[in-house]
Design a protein around this motif. Structure first.
Motif, PDB file in Angstrom:
ATOM      1  N   ASN A  53      61.289 -22.550  23.233  1.00 53.81           N
ATOM      2  CA  ASN A  53      61.496 -24.112  24.007  1.00 53.81           C
ATOM      3  C   ASN A  53      62.750 -24.432  23.201  1.00 53.81           C
ATOM      4  OD1 ASN A  53      58.566 -24.363  23.589  1.00 53.81           O
ATOM      5  ND2 ASN A  53      58.603 -24.167  21.563  1.00 53.81           N
ATOM      6  N   ASN A  57      62.336 -28.887  22.954  1.00 55.82           N
ATOM      7  CA  ASN A  57      60.521 -28.695  22.607  1.00 55.82           C
ATOM      8  C   ASN A  57      59.590 -28.935  23.821  1.00 55.82           C
ATOM      9  OD1 ASN A  57      59.097 -27.181  20.216  1.00 55.82           O
ATOM     10  ND2 ASN A  57      57.700 -29.180  20.006  1.00 55.82           N
ATOM     11  N   SER A  89      64.310 -22.546  20.779  1.00 57.80           N
ATOM     12  CA  SER A  89      63.247 -21.839  19.128  1.00 57.80           C
ATOM     13  C   SER A  89      62.698 -20.614  20.525  1.00 57.80           C
ATOM     14  CB  SER A  89      62.449 -22.528  18.648  1.00 57.80           C
ATOM     15  OG  SER A  89      61.545 -23.266  19.605  1.00 57.80           O
ATOM     16  N   ASN A  91      58.870 -19.150  19.684  1.00 58.48           N
ATOM     17  CA  ASN A  91      57.845 -18.568  19.530  1.00 58.48           C
ATOM     18  C   ASN A  91      56.837 -17.439  19.681  1.00 58.48           C
ATOM     19  OD1 ASN A  91      58.007 -21.273  17.217  1.00 58.48           O
ATOM     20  ND2 ASN A  91      58.346 -22.134  18.732  1.00 58.48           N
ATOM     21  N   GLN A  93      53.037 -15.877  18.456  1.00 58.29           N
ATOM     22  CA  GLN A  93      52.024 -15.981  18.080  1.00 58.29           C
ATOM     23  C   GLN A  93      50.349 -14.495  18.100  1.00 58.29           C
ATOM     24  OE1 GLN A  93      50.687 -18.504  15.771  1.00 58.29           O
ATOM     25  NE2 GLN A  93      48.744 -17.225  15.625  1.00 58.29           N
ATOM     26  N   SER A  99      51.809 -15.736  13.083  1.00 59.25           N
ATOM     27  CA  SER A  99      53.277 -15.838  13.677  1.00 59.25           C
ATOM     28  C   SER A  99      54.632 -15.528  12.885  1.00 59.25           C
ATOM     29  CB  SER A  99      52.663 -17.614  13.695  1.00 59.25           C
ATOM     30  OG  SER A  99      52.757 -17.926  12.647  1.00 59.25           O
ATOM     31  N   SER A 101      59.226 -17.151  13.848  1.00 60.92           N
ATOM     32  CA  SER A 101      59.754 -18.376  14.862  1.00 60.92           C
ATOM     33  C   SER A 101      60.950 -17.958  14.557  1.00 60.92           C
ATOM     34  CB  SER A 101      59.176 -19.860  14.409  1.00 60.92           C
ATOM     35  OG  SER A 101      60.188 -20.584  15.619  1.00 60.92           O
ATOM     36  N   ASP A 103      64.876 -19.712  15.326  1.00 61.97           N
ATOM     37  CA  ASP A 103      65.510 -20.422  16.358  1.00 61.97           C
ATOM     38  C   ASP A 103      67.421 -19.828  17.076  1.00 61.97           C
ATOM     39  OD1 ASP A 103      64.219 -22.264  15.393  1.00 61.97           O
ATOM     40  OD2 ASP A 103      65.114 -22.810  13.962  1.00 61.97           O
TER      41      ASP A 103
END
Length: 104
Positions: A53, A57, A89, A91, A93, A99, A101, A103
């Motif tokens: 993202n 976002n 970011s 992410n 999953q 999960s 994340s 940055d």
């Protein structure tokens, strides 16, 4: 007294990038490492996905149904010549339980 609920994770995920800071137009290279509670490399049973993202976002890149080889999955994507500046970011999953994340 309260009951303590403990849920054992099948795997954990670590995300690694080739650099900490990127410039417009550069190639971002990364790896996901999956390992169990004993730090052994594993291939998660559930299908995994990665979403990158931008600072607004907005999903720029998305990989679904990725697979791991000996606990590792490599990915890469090219930044645009004029990307939005700020904190991006990544992410990852795997199923409903695992999960992570990062940055950058």
């Amino acid at each position: 007294k309260r009951a303590l609920t403990y849920a054992m994770k099948d795997a954990s995920i670590l995300i690694q990038l080739n650099k900490a800071i990127f410039s417009p137009g550069q190639l971002v290279q990364g790896r996901l490492f999956a390992f169990n509670s004993e730090t052994n490399a594993v291939s998660p049973r559930d299908k995994c996905s990665i979403t990158i993202n931008d600072p607004d976002n907005t999903a720029i890149v998305s990989y679904s149904k990725i697979t791991f080889t000996k606990g590792k999955h490599e990915f890469q994507f090219q930044l645009a010549d004029r990307p939005p500046f700020g904190i991006w970011s990544i992410n990852a999953q795997c199923g409903n339980d695992v999960s992570f994340s990062l940055d950058f």
